[in-house]
Design a protein around this motif. Structure first.
Motif, short mmCIF file in Angstrom:
data_model
loop_
_atom_site.label_atom_id
_atom_site.label_comp_id
_atom_site.label_asym_id
_atom_site.label_seq_id
_atom_site.Cartn_x
_atom_site.Cartn_y
_atom_site.Cartn_z
N TYR B 28 -2.87 46.75 51.11
CA TYR B 28 -2.08 46.69 51.87
C TYR B 28 -1.89 45.18 52.74
N GLU B 45 0.88 36.89 59.09
CA GLU B 45 2.20 37.52 58.59
C GLU B 45 3.35 36.75 58.37
N GLY B 46 3.53 35.94 59.27
CA GLY B 46 4.68 34.79 59.23
C GLY B 46 4.85 34.32 58.03
N THR B 47 3.75 33.88 57.40
CA THR B 47 3.60 33.33 56.08
C THR B 47 3.57 34.18 54.96
N TYR B 49 4.25 37.46 54.40
CA TYR B 49 5.63 38.32 54.12
C TYR B 49 6.76 37.78 53.39
N PRO B 50 6.91 36.69 53.96
CA PRO B 50 8.07 35.88 52.97
C PRO B 50 7.81 35.53 51.62
N SER B 53 7.45 38.80 49.66
CA SER B 53 8.90 39.06 49.00
C SER B 53 9.44 38.34 47.93
N ARG B 54 9.19 36.93 47.94
CA ARG B 54 9.41 36.06 46.81
C ARG B 54 8.83 36.59 45.52
N ARG B 56 7.55 39.24 44.75
CA ARG B 56 8.10 40.51 44.31
C ARG B 56 9.66 40.33 43.50
N ARG B 57 10.23 39.37 44.12
CA ARG B 57 11.64 39.07 43.46
C ARG B 57 11.20 38.42 42.24
N TYR B 63 5.24 47.05 45.02
CA TYR B 63 4.93 48.09 46.03
C TYR B 63 5.25 49.26 45.85
N TRP B 65 5.25 52.83 48.70
CA TRP B 65 4.94 53.14 50.28
C TRP B 65 4.00 54.27 50.16
N LYS B 75 3.22 49.64 52.85
CA LYS B 75 3.57 49.11 51.47
C LYS B 75 2.12 48.80 50.92
N TYR B 77 0.58 46.93 47.69
CA TYR B 77 0.97 46.11 46.64
C TYR B 77 -0.14 46.15 45.34
#
Lengths: 171, 111
Positions: B28, B45-47, B49-50, B53-54, B56-57, B63, B65, B75, B77
């Motif tokens: 997590y 987190e600010g660094t 999370y983006p 998400s990248r 994951r793309r 991930y 739930w 989530k 991962y």
């Protein structure tokens, strides 16, 4: 006091005015930093959820008002959004970055004209204010009229960080 | 070492460090932050999370739930096969780099 709902959390949190403003401006900045990120909304929801978890630790039953400085501390822990490489706006810094004239509300005395000029030019705000006040005294009030005109003419930006973002994002 | 230079280096390596942390199993975001918290790669987190998400793309991570006892669902991962290949390739590359840097520091053998 303002009730705030955050993604994933079923209870709302109570923030004071200042805390609410900080939170809102954090998310406005986060949104603009993430710019064209295809997962922008999802990242914002993830951030909301994390911030909510930290708020929940401060106010377990959701009944206590979370103050501005506590919100700022939480936002500091979560950290400024860094879109990283390959995400968000193009971050090439051009040497001729446009720095628009704005009023800046954060730390202002009257309309934020002096704070805006100070931050734009890098001069200390005390000096800008001194110049304005001396100008007002020696010109018999013409500077006061100029100040008022600027209050009407210049757009207002809430915080210094927001202004810097604006400069970074403007073409 | 100059903080600015090592900072740029760490920033570039963060993605691979996250791959390595996630390779340990389903994890997590808060656990990733905690695992990195007392290392050179401490981040927020600010660094994170983006970055997640990248990744994951790019199909390096996925991930699912999962309900949590305290608070909203989380989530969790884990690496995809692509992610595992990327991590293995990175580890091999990193080893070759450190070997190269060590070799560059020693005087060349005279014939």
């Amino acid at each position: 006091m303002i009730h705030v709902g955050l993604s994933g959390h079923t209870t709302t949190f109570l923030l004071d005015e200042e805390g609410y403003r900080s939170l809102r401006s954090y998310f406005e900045r986060a949104r603009s930093r993430l710019g064209g990120d295809p997962d922008r909304e999802e990242v914002l929801r993830d951030l909301e959820q994390s911030i909510g978890e930290r708020f929940a630790a401060l106010s377990p039953s959701g009944g206590r008002v979370i103050a501005g400085n506590e919100v700022d501390a939480v936002l500091g822990q979560v950290g400024t959004v860094d879109p990283g490489s390959g995400n968000g706006p193009d971050r090439h810094e051009s040497p001729m970055r446009r720095r628009p004239f704005c009023r800046i509300a954060q730390g202002s005395w009257i309309g934020g004209v002096c704070t805006g000029l100070a931050i734009r030019s890098g001069i200390r705000v005390d000096w800008v204010r001194t110049i304005f006040i001396l100008g007002a005294v020696f010109t018999g009030g013409i500077v006061v009229l100029v100040y008022l005109a600027l209050v009407f003419a210049l757009p207002v930006v809430q915080t210094r960080d927001e202004y810097e973002d604006l400069c970074r994002l403007s073409p | 070492m100059d903080a600015g230079k090592s900072g740029a280096l760490r920033k570039g390596l963060l993605e691979f460090v996250v791959l390595a942390v996630v390779s340990s199993g389903r994890i997590y975001a808060a656990d990733i932050l905690q695992r990195l918290g007392d290392t050179e790669f401490a981040t927020k987190e600010g660094t994170l999370y983006p970055l997640l998400s990248r990744m994951r793309r790019e199909r390096l991570l996925e991930y699912e739930w999962q309900e949590s006892e305290a608070g909203p669902p989380r989530k969790y991962y884990r690496l995809t096969p692509d992610g595992r290949r990327q991590l293995a390739a990175f580890r091999a590359y990193w080893k070759s780099l450190t070997r190269l840097i060590d070799e560059l520091g020693t005087p060349p053998c005279k014939p």
